[in-house]
Design a protein around this motif. Structure first.
Motif, PDB file in Angstrom:
ATOM      1  N   PHE A   1      -3.856  70.757 -33.230  1.00 50.74           N
ATOM      2  CA  PHE A   1      -3.330  71.122 -34.542  1.00 50.74           C
ATOM      3  C   PHE A   1      -2.760  69.911 -35.275  1.00 50.74           C
ATOM      4  O   PHE A   1      -2.955  69.758 -36.492  1.00 50.74           O
ATOM      5  CB  PHE A   1      -2.276  72.217 -34.403  1.00 50.74           C
ATOM      6  CG  PHE A   1      -2.856  73.598 -34.372  1.00 50.74           C
ATOM      7  CD1 PHE A   1      -3.139  74.271 -35.552  1.00 50.74           C
ATOM      8  CD2 PHE A   1      -3.160  74.220 -33.171  1.00 50.74           C
ATOM      9  CE1 PHE A   1      -3.694  75.541 -35.534  1.00 50.74           C
ATOM     10  CE2 PHE A   1      -3.720  75.482 -33.139  1.00 50.74           C
ATOM     11  CZ  PHE A   1      -3.993  76.149 -34.324  1.00 50.74           C
ATOM     12  N   LEU A   2      -2.067  69.034 -34.555  1.00 47.39           N
ATOM     13  CA  LEU A   2      -1.538  67.833 -35.198  1.00 47.39           C
ATOM     14  C   LEU A   2      -2.663  66.951 -35.728  1.00 47.39           C
ATOM     15  O   LEU A   2      -2.569  66.395 -36.833  1.00 47.39           O
ATOM     16  CB  LEU A   2      -0.679  67.044 -34.202  1.00 47.39           C
ATOM     17  CG  LEU A   2       0.655  67.679 -33.800  1.00 47.39           C
ATOM     18  CD1 LEU A   2       1.347  66.824 -32.751  1.00 47.39           C
ATOM     19  CD2 LEU A   2       1.558  67.857 -35.019  1.00 47.39           C
ATOM     20  N   GLU A   3      -3.737  66.822 -34.943  1.00 47.81           N
ATOM     21  CA  GLU A   3      -4.858  65.986 -35.376  1.00 47.81           C
ATOM     22  C   GLU A   3      -5.552  66.593 -36.591  1.00 47.81           C
ATOM     23  O   GLU A   3      -5.931  65.866 -37.527  1.00 47.81           O
ATOM     24  CB  GLU A   3      -5.856  65.793 -34.242  1.00 47.81           C
ATOM     25  CG  GLU A   3      -6.983  64.839 -34.591  1.00 47.81           C
ATOM     26  CD  GLU A   3      -7.782  64.404 -33.392  1.00 47.81           C
ATOM     27  OE1 GLU A   3      -8.779  63.676 -33.586  1.00 47.81           O
ATOM     28  OE2 GLU A   3      -7.429  64.773 -32.247  1.00 47.81           O
ATOM     29  N   ALA A   4      -5.729  67.888 -36.596  1.00 47.56           N
ATOM     30  CA  ALA A   4      -6.378  68.534 -37.742  1.00 47.56           C
ATOM     31  C   ALA A   4      -5.561  68.339 -39.010  1.00 47.56           C
ATOM     32  O   ALA A   4      -6.105  68.022 -40.084  1.00 47.56           O
ATOM     33  CB  ALA A   4      -6.577  70.019 -37.456  1.00 47.56           C
ATOM     34  N   ILE A   5      -4.257  68.515 -38.921  1.00 47.28           N
ATOM     35  CA  ILE A   5      -3.387  68.326 -40.086  1.00 47.28           C
ATOM     36  C   ILE A   5      -3.412  66.872 -40.545  1.00 47.28           C
ATOM     37  O   ILE A   5      -3.503  66.578 -41.744  1.00 47.28           O
ATOM     38  CB  ILE A   5      -1.948  68.765 -39.748  1.00 47.28           C
ATOM     39  CG1 ILE A   5      -1.901  70.282 -39.528  1.00 47.28           C
ATOM     40  CG2 ILE A   5      -0.979  68.352 -40.854  1.00 47.28           C
ATOM     41  CD1 ILE A   5      -0.601  70.776 -38.934  1.00 47.28           C
ATOM     42  N   GLU A   6      -3.356  65.960 -39.570  1.00 47.64           N
ATOM     43  CA  GLU A   6      -3.332  64.532 -39.906  1.00 47.64           C
ATOM     44  C   GLU A   6      -4.617  64.087 -40.578  1.00 47.64           C
ATOM     45  O   GLU A   6      -4.599  63.400 -41.611  1.00 47.64           O
ATOM     46  CB  GLU A   6      -3.091  63.715 -38.631  1.00 47.64           C
ATOM     47  CG  GLU A   6      -2.996  62.218 -38.852  1.00 47.64           C
ATOM     48  CD  GLU A   6      -4.244  61.494 -38.405  1.00 47.64           C
ATOM     49  OE1 GLU A   6      -4.559  60.445 -39.003  1.00 47.64           O
ATOM     50  OE2 GLU A   6      -4.902  61.961 -37.460  1.00 47.64           O
ATOM     51  N   VAL A   7      -5.760  64.478 -40.017  1.00 48.92           N
ATOM     52  CA  VAL A   7      -7.051  64.033 -40.553  1.00 48.92           C
ATOM     53  C   VAL A   7      -7.351  64.683 -41.900  1.00 48.92           C
ATOM     54  O   VAL A   7      -7.813  64.011 -42.832  1.00 48.92           O
ATOM     55  CB  VAL A   7      -8.182  64.335 -39.547  1.00 48.92           C
ATOM     56  CG1 VAL A   7      -9.539  64.071 -40.178  1.00 48.92           C
ATOM     57  CG2 VAL A   7      -8.008  63.485 -38.291  1.00 48.92           C
ATOM     58  N   ILE A   8      -7.063  65.962 -42.039  1.00 45.43           N
ATOM     59  CA  ILE A   8      -7.435  66.684 -43.260  1.00 45.43           C
ATOM     60  C   ILE A   8      -6.460  66.448 -44.403  1.00 45.43           C
ATOM     61  O   ILE A   8      -6.871  66.302 -45.569  1.00 45.43           O
ATOM     62  CB  ILE A   8      -7.577  68.183 -42.960  1.00 45.43           C
ATOM     63  CG1 ILE A   8      -8.779  68.415 -42.024  1.00 45.43           C
ATOM     64  CG2 ILE A   8      -7.735  68.994 -44.244  1.00 45.43           C
ATOM     65  CD1 ILE A   8      -8.915  69.844 -41.526  1.00 45.43           C
ATOM     66  N   TYR A   9      -5.149  66.375 -44.093  1.00 45.00           N
ATOM     67  CA  TYR A   9      -4.150  66.288 -45.156  1.00 45.00           C
ATOM     68  C   TYR A   9      -3.505  64.899 -45.320  1.00 45.00           C
ATOM     69  O   TYR A   9      -3.330  64.436 -46.444  1.00 45.00           O
ATOM     70  CB  TYR A   9      -3.038  67.315 -44.928  1.00 45.00           C
ATOM     71  CG  TYR A   9      -3.490  68.742 -45.099  1.00 45.00           C
ATOM     72  CD1 TYR A   9      -4.163  69.156 -46.250  1.00 45.00           C
ATOM     73  CD2 TYR A   9      -3.243  69.696 -44.108  1.00 45.00           C
ATOM     74  CE1 TYR A   9      -4.583  70.474 -46.405  1.00 45.00           C
ATOM     75  CE2 TYR A   9      -3.663  71.010 -44.267  1.00 45.00           C
ATOM     76  CZ  TYR A   9      -4.328  71.388 -45.415  1.00 45.00           C
ATOM     77  OH  TYR A   9      -4.753  72.685 -45.574  1.00 45.00           O
ATOM     78  N   LEU A  10      -3.169  64.256 -44.188  1.00 45.07           N
ATOM     79  CA  LEU A  10      -2.413  62.998 -44.302  1.00 45.07           C
ATOM     80  C   LEU A  10      -3.299  61.776 -44.508  1.00 45.07           C
ATOM     81  O   LEU A  10      -3.000  60.907 -45.324  1.00 45.07           O
ATOM     82  CB  LEU A  10      -1.546  62.792 -43.044  1.00 45.07           C
ATOM     83  CG  LEU A  10      -0.458  63.825 -42.803  1.00 45.07           C
ATOM     84  CD1 LEU A  10       0.355  63.462 -41.566  1.00 45.07           C
ATOM     85  CD2 LEU A  10       0.466  63.914 -44.029  1.00 45.07           C
ATOM     86  N   ARG A  11      -4.407  61.712 -43.759  1.00 45.91           N
ATOM     87  CA  ARG A  11      -5.242  60.520 -43.825  1.00 45.91           C
ATOM     88  C   ARG A  11      -5.770  60.237 -45.231  1.00 45.91           C
ATOM     89  O   ARG A  11      -5.783  59.062 -45.654  1.00 45.91           O
ATOM     90  CB  ARG A  11      -6.372  60.600 -42.818  1.00 45.91           C
ATOM     91  CG  ARG A  11      -7.130  59.293 -42.644  1.00 45.91           C
ATOM     92  CD  ARG A  11      -8.123  59.356 -41.495  1.00 45.91           C
ATOM     93  NE  ARG A  11      -7.445  59.559 -40.226  1.00 45.91           N
ATOM     94  CZ  ARG A  11      -8.103  59.639 -39.066  1.00 45.91           C
ATOM     95  NH1 ARG A  11      -9.427  59.533 -39.047  1.00 45.91           N
ATOM     96  NH2 ARG A  11      -7.434  59.831 -37.937  1.00 45.91           N
ATOM     97  N   PRO A  12      -6.216  61.252 -46.007  1.00 40.47           N
ATOM     98  CA  PRO A  12      -6.689  60.955 -47.361  1.00 40.47           C
ATOM     99  C   PRO A  12      -5.630  60.306 -48.248  1.00 40.47           C
ATOM    100  O   PRO A  12      -5.957  59.561 -49.175  1.00 40.47           O
ATOM    101  CB  PRO A  12      -7.097  62.325 -47.904  1.00 40.47           C
ATOM    102  CG  PRO A  12      -7.412  63.127 -46.684  1.00 40.47           C
ATOM    103  CD  PRO A  12      -6.431  62.667 -45.643  1.00 40.47           C
ATOM    104  N   LEU A  13      -4.340  60.580 -47.969  1.00 38.82           N
ATOM    105  CA  LEU A  13      -3.283  60.003 -48.787  1.00 38.82           C
ATOM    106  C   LEU A  13      -3.109  58.505 -48.555  1.00 38.82           C
ATOM    107  O   LEU A  13      -2.518  57.809 -49.372  1.00 38.82           O
ATOM    108  CB  LEU A  13      -1.944  60.712 -48.484  1.00 38.82           C
ATOM    109  CG  LEU A  13      -1.903  62.221 -48.755  1.00 38.82           C
ATOM    110  CD1 LEU A  13      -0.578  62.790 -48.336  1.00 38.82           C
ATOM    111  CD2 LEU A  13      -2.168  62.510 -50.236  1.00 38.82           C
ATOM    112  N   LEU A  14      -3.637  58.023 -47.408  1.00 35.67           N
ATOM    113  CA  LEU A  14      -3.467  56.608 -47.051  1.00 35.67           C
ATOM    114  C   LEU A  14      -4.633  55.761 -47.538  1.00 35.67           C
ATOM    115  O   LEU A  14      -4.648  54.541 -47.323  1.00 35.67           O
ATOM    116  CB  LEU A  14      -3.322  56.471 -45.533  1.00 35.67           C
ATOM    117  CG  LEU A  14      -2.099  57.189 -44.937  1.00 35.67           C
ATOM    118  CD1 LEU A  14      -2.118  57.075 -43.421  1.00 35.67           C
ATOM    119  CD2 LEU A  14      -0.813  56.609 -45.496  1.00 35.67           C
ATOM    120  N   HIS A  15      -5.620  56.378 -48.125  1.00 37.25           N
ATOM    121  CA  HIS A  15      -6.785  55.638 -48.620  1.00 37.25           C
ATOM    122  C   HIS A  15      -6.636  55.358 -50.111  1.00 37.25           C
ATOM    123  O   HIS A  15      -6.006  56.086 -50.827  1.00 37.25           O
ATOM    124  CB  HIS A  15      -8.073  56.419 -48.362  1.00 37.25           C
ATOM    125  CG  HIS A  15      -8.431  56.479 -46.910  1.00 37.25           C
ATOM    126  ND1 HIS A  15      -8.913  55.403 -46.204  1.00 37.25           N
ATOM    127  CD2 HIS A  15      -8.344  57.498 -46.007  1.00 37.25           C
ATOM    128  CE1 HIS A  15      -9.134  55.743 -44.949  1.00 37.25           C
ATOM    129  NE2 HIS A  15      -8.786  57.020 -44.809  1.00 37.25           N
TER     130      HIS A  15
END
Length: 208
Positions: free
Chosen positions: A194-208
């Motif tokens: 669940f942490l990975e899904a949230i990180e990849v889908i929601y957080l990672r796009p914000l860092l690009h």
């Protein structure tokens, strides 16, 4: 709770082995990330290896779930893939036949993932920051699976020292010890999924 009591007892009785497994696993991860970052050729191999891994049969569904943005599906499929492939099929099951195979599998997996995660730019390094704790949590599951395999063969090969009449008796008890660790392994992998899904889908796009 019985599961947590079993975990505490297992770690207390095998704390040196647990520490050594943790140091070897996380050490391999960090060393391979560092070396790969400094050697462009290794980084290319790491990217190719990751691509080949995600193209394996069955894993395309995981990739599709992340691409669709469905957090629940991505989390559950990540959990299933990690449990079946990484914990059961390539760590625990081979170790029922090959003594201590789980140690090699877990440390080797850390090395490969270190190659895959090695950042090639400052942007990739920044994106790795929220992912690093998830990797640490996830590998706890594999370290516990490896610990269970070590306990299994210690009790089998050293059955007299552990008070068993035969190697078979030690082996059976070791299997039970492995089974008692799996509720914790499953819980860790559910959390990591669940942490990975949230990180990849929601957080990672914000860092690009």
């Amino acid at each position: 709770m019985k599961t947590l009591r079993n975990l505490r007892t297992t770690l207390r009785e095998n704390w040196r082995t647990y520490i050594l497994l943790s140091v070897a696993t996380y050490g391999a991860l960090v060393v391979m990330m560092t070396v790969t970052s400094l050697m462009p050729g290794m980084r290319e191999e790491g990217v190719e290896g990751l691509t080949a891994f995600t193209d394996l049969p069955g894993l395309s569904a995981v990739v599709d779930a992340y691409a669709s943005g469905n957090v629940i599906a991505a989390a559950l499929l990540t959990f299933t893939a990690n449990l079946l492939f990484a914990a059961v099929l390539t760590t625990t099951l081979p170790s029922l036949i090959i003594p201590f195979f789980a140690v090699v599998a877990t440390v080797g997996r850390a090395g490969f993932i270190g190659m895959w995660l090695a950042p090639g730019s400052s942007g990739e390094a920044l994106a790795l920051i929220p992912h690093a704790p998830i990797v640490i949590i996830e590998f706890q599951a594999y370290i516990l699976a490896a610990l269970g395999a070590v306990i299994l063969w210690r009790k089998t090969l050293g059955h007299r020292r552990h008070g068993y009449f035969s190697a078979c008796a030690g082996y059976r008890t070791g299997i039970q010890d492995n089974a008692r660790l799996y509720p914790v392994i499953i819980a860790i992998l559910v959390l990591a999924g669940f942490l990975e899904a949230i990180e990849v889908i929601y957080l990672r796009p914000l860092l690009h």
